[in-house]
Motif scaffolding. Structure first.
Motif, PDB file in Angstrom:
ATOM      1  N   TYR A   1       0.959  -1.017   0.094  1.00  0.00           N
ATOM      2  CA  TYR A   1      -0.025  -0.355   0.027  1.00  0.00           C
ATOM      3  C   TYR A   1       0.742   1.256   0.060  1.00  0.00           C
ATOM      4  O   TYR A   1       0.562   2.034   0.267  1.00  0.00           O
ATOM      5  CB  TYR A   1      -1.469  -0.107   1.403  1.00  0.00           C
ATOM      6  CG  TYR A   1      -0.358  -0.201   2.823  1.00  0.00           C
ATOM      7  CD1 TYR A   1       0.937   0.263   3.051  1.00  0.00           C
ATOM      8  CD2 TYR A   1      -0.657  -2.012   3.152  1.00  0.00           C
ATOM      9  CE1 TYR A   1       1.280  -0.375   4.469  1.00  0.00           C
ATOM     10  CE2 TYR A   1      -0.359  -2.041   3.958  1.00  0.00           C
ATOM     11  CZ  TYR A   1       0.997  -1.534   4.553  1.00  0.00           C
ATOM     12  OH  TYR A   1       1.250  -2.374   6.166  1.00  0.00           O
ATOM     13  N   ASN A   2       2.092   1.198  -0.415  1.00  0.00           N
ATOM     14  CA  ASN A   2       3.300   2.489   0.273  1.00  0.00           C
ATOM     15  C   ASN A   2       2.926   2.519  -1.108  1.00  0.00           C
ATOM     16  O   ASN A   2       2.559   2.504  -2.069  1.00  0.00           O
ATOM     17  CB  ASN A   2       4.200   1.930   1.031  1.00  0.00           C
ATOM     18  CG  ASN A   2       4.395   1.485   1.972  1.00  0.00           C
ATOM     19  OD1 ASN A   2       4.534   0.764   2.853  1.00  0.00           O
ATOM     20  ND2 ASN A   2       3.490   2.574   2.719  1.00  0.00           N
ATOM     21  N   THR A   3       3.229   4.585  -1.788  1.00  0.00           N
ATOM     22  CA  THR A   3       2.993   5.059  -2.813  1.00  0.00           C
ATOM     23  C   THR A   3       4.945   5.675  -3.783  1.00  0.00           C
ATOM     24  O   THR A   3       4.848   5.862  -1.778  1.00  0.00           O
ATOM     25  CB  THR A   3       2.434   5.921  -2.860  1.00  0.00           C
ATOM     26  OG1 THR A   3       2.103   6.942  -1.736  1.00  0.00           O
ATOM     27  CG2 THR A   3       0.730   5.128  -2.454  1.00  0.00           C
ATOM     28  N   LYS A   4       4.828   6.309  -3.731  1.00  0.00           N
ATOM     29  CA  LYS A   4       5.643   6.475  -4.236  1.00  0.00           C
ATOM     30  C   LYS A   4       5.510   8.879  -3.579  1.00  0.00           C
ATOM     31  O   LYS A   4       6.997   9.468  -3.353  1.00  0.00           O
ATOM     32  CB  LYS A   4       6.261   7.627  -6.177  1.00  0.00           C
ATOM     33  CG  LYS A   4       6.475   6.070  -6.240  1.00  0.00           C
ATOM     34  CD  LYS A   4       6.920   6.170  -7.695  1.00  0.00           C
ATOM     35  CE  LYS A   4       7.638   4.973  -8.143  1.00  0.00           C
ATOM     36  NZ  LYS A   4       7.975   4.603  -9.986  1.00  0.00           N
ATOM     37  N   ASP A   5       4.465   9.070  -3.394  1.00  0.00           N
ATOM     38  CA  ASP A   5       4.195  10.019  -3.236  1.00  0.00           C
ATOM     39  C   ASP A   5       4.684   9.847  -1.319  1.00  0.00           C
ATOM     40  O   ASP A   5       5.114  10.745  -0.623  1.00  0.00           O
ATOM     41  CB  ASP A   5       2.422  10.380  -2.559  1.00  0.00           C
ATOM     42  CG  ASP A   5       2.112  10.758  -4.129  1.00  0.00           C
ATOM     43  OD1 ASP A   5       3.856  10.969  -4.901  1.00  0.00           O
ATOM     44  OD2 ASP A   5       1.040  11.064  -4.384  1.00  0.00           O
ATOM     45  N   GLU A   6       4.881   9.116  -0.664  1.00  0.00           N
ATOM     46  CA  GLU A   6       5.151   8.833   0.785  1.00  0.00           C
ATOM     47  C   GLU A   6       6.529   8.536   0.197  1.00  0.00           C
ATOM     48  O   GLU A   6       7.105   9.346   1.673  1.00  0.00           O
ATOM     49  CB  GLU A   6       4.736   7.354   1.332  1.00  0.00           C
ATOM     50  CG  GLU A   6       3.015   7.815   1.515  1.00  0.00           C
ATOM     51  CD  GLU A   6       2.744   6.073   2.291  1.00  0.00           C
ATOM     52  OE1 GLU A   6       1.744   6.175   3.107  1.00  0.00           O
ATOM     53  OE2 GLU A   6       3.245   4.962   1.550  1.00  0.00           O
ATOM     54  N   ILE A   7       7.078   8.236  -0.104  1.00  0.00           N
ATOM     55  CA  ILE A   7       8.563   8.188  -0.267  1.00  0.00           C
ATOM     56  C   ILE A   7       9.966   9.542  -0.529  1.00  0.00           C
ATOM     57  O   ILE A   7       9.666   9.632   0.385  1.00  0.00           O
ATOM     58  CB  ILE A   7       9.299   6.951  -1.701  1.00  0.00           C
ATOM     59  CG1 ILE A   7       9.107   5.410  -0.593  1.00  0.00           C
ATOM     60  CG2 ILE A   7      11.248   7.302  -1.360  1.00  0.00           C
ATOM     61  CD1 ILE A   7       8.916   4.911  -1.990  1.00  0.00           C
ATOM     62  N   ASP A   8       8.516  10.305  -1.358  1.00  0.00           N
ATOM     63  CA  ASP A   8       8.678  11.415  -1.306  1.00  0.00           C
ATOM     64  C   ASP A   8       8.512  11.856  -0.733  1.00  0.00           C
ATOM     65  O   ASP A   8       9.885  12.803  -0.338  1.00  0.00           O
ATOM     66  CB  ASP A   8       8.114  12.359  -2.771  1.00  0.00           C
ATOM     67  CG  ASP A   8       8.125  12.211  -3.799  1.00  0.00           C
ATOM     68  OD1 ASP A   8       9.031  11.563  -4.134  1.00  0.00           O
ATOM     69  OD2 ASP A   8       7.764  12.479  -4.406  1.00  0.00           O
ATOM     70  N   ALA A   9       7.839  12.100   0.682  1.00  0.00           N
ATOM     71  CA  ALA A   9       7.777  13.340   1.711  1.00  0.00           C
ATOM     72  C   ALA A   9       8.730  12.625   3.051  1.00  0.00           C
ATOM     73  O   ALA A   9       9.170  12.706   3.515  1.00  0.00           O
ATOM     74  CB  ALA A   9       5.783  12.949   2.696  1.00  0.00           C
ATOM     75  N   PHE A  10       9.062  11.383   2.755  1.00  0.00           N
ATOM     76  CA  PHE A  10      10.003  10.338   4.064  1.00  0.00           C
ATOM     77  C   PHE A  10      11.183  11.052   3.024  1.00  0.00           C
ATOM     78  O   PHE A  10      12.037  11.428   4.480  1.00  0.00           O
ATOM     79  CB  PHE A  10      10.336   9.009   3.306  1.00  0.00           C
ATOM     80  CG  PHE A  10      11.104   8.210   3.600  1.00  0.00           C
ATOM     81  CD1 PHE A  10      11.504   8.488   5.493  1.00  0.00           C
ATOM     82  CD2 PHE A  10      11.616   7.205   3.117  1.00  0.00           C
ATOM     83  CE1 PHE A  10      12.811   7.714   5.625  1.00  0.00           C
ATOM     84  CE2 PHE A  10      13.686   7.093   3.569  1.00  0.00           C
ATOM     85  CZ  PHE A  10      13.781   6.996   4.901  1.00  0.00           C
ATOM     86  N   ILE A  11      11.580  11.605   1.917  1.00  0.00           N
ATOM     87  CA  ILE A  11      13.180  12.227   1.611  1.00  0.00           C
ATOM     88  C   ILE A  11      13.107  13.423   1.762  1.00  0.00           C
ATOM     89  O   ILE A  11      14.229  14.040   2.585  1.00  0.00           O
ATOM     90  CB  ILE A  11      12.857  12.139   0.287  1.00  0.00           C
ATOM     91  CG1 ILE A  11      13.158   9.860  -0.208  1.00  0.00           C
ATOM     92  CG2 ILE A  11      14.224  12.698   0.208  1.00  0.00           C
ATOM     93  CD1 ILE A  11      14.056   9.774   0.236  1.00  0.00           C
ATOM     94  N   ALA A  12      12.059  13.773   1.903  1.00  0.00           N
ATOM     95  CA  ALA A  12      11.710  15.714   2.420  1.00  0.00           C
ATOM     96  C   ALA A  12      11.764  15.377   4.161  1.00  0.00           C
ATOM     97  O   ALA A  12      12.618  16.020   4.572  1.00  0.00           O
ATOM     98  CB  ALA A  12      10.512  16.071   2.117  1.00  0.00           C
ATOM     99  N   GLY A  13      11.359  14.666   4.556  1.00  0.00           N
ATOM    100  CA  GLY A  13      11.325  14.828   6.196  1.00  0.00           C
ATOM    101  C   GLY A  13      12.277  14.192   6.274  1.00  0.00           C
ATOM    102  O   GLY A  13      13.405  14.411   7.664  1.00  0.00           O
ATOM    103  N   LEU A  14      13.934  13.443   5.527  1.00  0.00           N
ATOM    104  CA  LEU A  14      15.303  12.989   5.977  1.00  0.00           C
ATOM    105  C   LEU A  14      16.268  14.175   6.110  1.00  0.00           C
ATOM    106  O   LEU A  14      16.667  14.323   6.753  1.00  0.00           O
ATOM    107  CB  LEU A  14      15.229  11.716   5.887  1.00  0.00           C
ATOM    108  CG  LEU A  14      15.956  11.151   5.436  1.00  0.00           C
ATOM    109  CD1 LEU A  14      16.241  10.338   6.826  1.00  0.00           C
ATOM    110  CD2 LEU A  14      17.072   9.882   4.792  1.00  0.00           C
ATOM    111  N   LYS A  15      15.462  14.636   4.652  1.00  0.00           N
ATOM    112  CA  LYS A  15      16.276  15.998   4.606  1.00  0.00           C
ATOM    113  C   LYS A  15      16.436  17.406   5.681  1.00  0.00           C
ATOM    114  O   LYS A  15      17.609  17.572   6.243  1.00  0.00           O
ATOM    115  CB  LYS A  15      15.686  16.570   3.208  1.00  0.00           C
ATOM    116  CG  LYS A  15      16.678  15.511   1.771  1.00  0.00           C
ATOM    117  CD  LYS A  15      16.293  15.561   0.427  1.00  0.00           C
ATOM    118  CE  LYS A  15      16.507  15.962  -0.365  1.00  0.00           C
ATOM    119  NZ  LYS A  15      17.097  15.932  -1.998  1.00  0.00           N
TER     120      LYS A  15
END
Ligand code: PMP
Length: 412
Positions: free
Chosen positions: A392-406
């Protein structure tokens, strides 16, 4: 894909949308699984087997029907080979306890891998203390691939069993368990595959793998907690003594002598978790029913393909962040991404700090030793951060994860 089936994904934490990237620890449950548990308690509940009344027979049919679903899902030859347990940990303890009773003597050797979960290490150490067996360990290279040449040199005429995780819960490496099993068999040893991290991510066929044991947990494949599976080759299970004694597992009891039930019941003492087994069967139906018209893929093949793309995308985007170090870069890898972030002067940003700060942004990852301390030692760290993806994970969630990590990394 199918997010709507998972009500929990719609919730917020700290007033932010939940981004759940801790799927290797446990997966969220689709509505049909939660409803199956409700249905069982609301309208079927009765103890299984032995009952002459309607509800008991209905509960028994659902419980045994689930066993057949598990059999078909992993392509076992017979439901006699499908044992319900509390999870992978109990399945592994069952094998360690009972297999060792039947087959292991002082000086016999069991081979593990450096990337085993504690649940496939500690039970064997308990056997070592009890029986004086020898534990050997297959090493790996820096990408996270097992060293098969080293493995071959560990095999001797005292090797009785080789235990290997199909997929590492840290590195994500898909180990060549079919080849390892072939070599084990050639050396006269048996093969156990810990499928906790493989069965939820791609098709697993025990006859094709030709393994002697396979373990997995319901909660990692969208099913409930407290239910798991041990597949065992029938002729081996037949020779192994019961794991626990009690009701359900006996044929006849007198104070002088007890005879045991046929398989698989010999290994299932006490009232089984028939609610959990039924709901696990529903979870397996759920994943099997998934399909994508565009690609034509179905079920576990579809899950494998979607997760592979998510993982590729996540790792590509994480490389944008300076100081990210991955643990596990095998060419054969599932959707588990373990990493640490180092500052320009080489100082490690503590993974716990990363995890805690990401959590405040609604992003759930896991940090720590991941129940694999020997692997942490091999990698020269105390702990790692880990993001792991599910259907159920999405690329949008990964983008949010990357933004959060940065954002978090910038704070250090
Ligand atoms: N083996 C592996 C590879 C795992 O990932 C896990 C769970 N993290 C286990 C065994 C133990 O599973 P459980 O806690 O469900 O018994």
């Amino acid at each position: 894909m199918n997010r709507i089936d998972f009500p929990i994904l719609g919730r917020e934490v700290y007033k932010r949308p939940l981004i759940y990237l801790d799927n290797a620890a446990t997966t969220q449950k689709p509505r049909c699984v939660v409803e199956a548990i409700d249905e069982m308690y609301y309208s079927v509940n009765a103890n299984v087997h032995r009952g002459v009344h309607y509800l008991s027979q209905r509960a028994t049919d659902l419980h045994e029907g689930a066993r057949e679903k598990v059999r078909a899902f992993i392509n076992a030859r017979s439901t006699a080979e499908i044992l319900f347990t509390r999870g992978t940990t109990e399945s592994l303890n069952l094998v360690a306890s009972s297999f060792s009773e039947a087959f292991l003597h002082e000086g016999d050797e069991v081979i593990l891998t450096v990337m085993e979960h504690h649940s496939d290490i500690v039970p064997w150490q308990l056997v070592r203390d009890r029986k004086g067996i020898v534990i050997k360990v297959i090493p790996m290279d820096d990408r996270g691939d097992l060293d098969l040449e080293a493995f071959k040199s560990l095999l001797t005429d005292r090797t009785r069993l080789v235990c290997c995780c199909h997929v590492s819960n840290v590195l994500g490496t898909i180990n060549p368990v079919k080849e390892i099993g072939r070599l084990a068999h050639e050396a006269g040893a048996y093969m156990l595959v810990d499928g906790a991290q493989s069965v939820p991510h791609f098709p697993v066929d025990v006859q094709d793998l030709d393994c002697d044991f396979l373990t997995f947990s319901g909660h990692k494949i969208y099913g409930p907690t407290g239910i798991g599976v041990l597949y065992g080759r029938e002729e081996l299970l037949d020779k192994m003594p019961p794991y626990q004694g009690g009701g359900e597992m006996i044929s006849r009891v007198t104070f002088e002598k007890t005879t045991y039930e046929r398989l698989p019941y010999k290994f299932e003492a006490g009232t089984p978790d028939y609610v959990g087994s039924y709901a696990l069967g529903v979870a397996l139906d759920y994943v099997s029913s998934l399909h994508d018209e565009k690609s034509g893929l179905r079920g576990m093949e579809l899950i494998a393909a979607e997760e592979a793309e998510l993982t590729r995308y996540a790792m590509e985007r994480m490389r944008e962040i300076e100081g990210v170090k991955f643990y596990g870069e095998s060419a054969q890898k599932t959707s588990v991404v373990a990493f640490n972030v180092f500052q320009p002067d080489g100082t490690l940003i503590h993974p716990m700090d990363l995890g805690t700060l990401l959590d405040r942004l609604g992003i759930a990852i896991r940090t720590g030793h991941h129940c694999a301390q020997p692997l942490m030692q091999r990698c020269g760290v105390e702990g790692m951060a880990r993001a792991s993806f599910a259907l159920y994970n999405t690329k949008d969630e990964i983008d949010a994860f990357i933004a959060g990590l940065k954002r978090v990394v910038k704070m250090f």
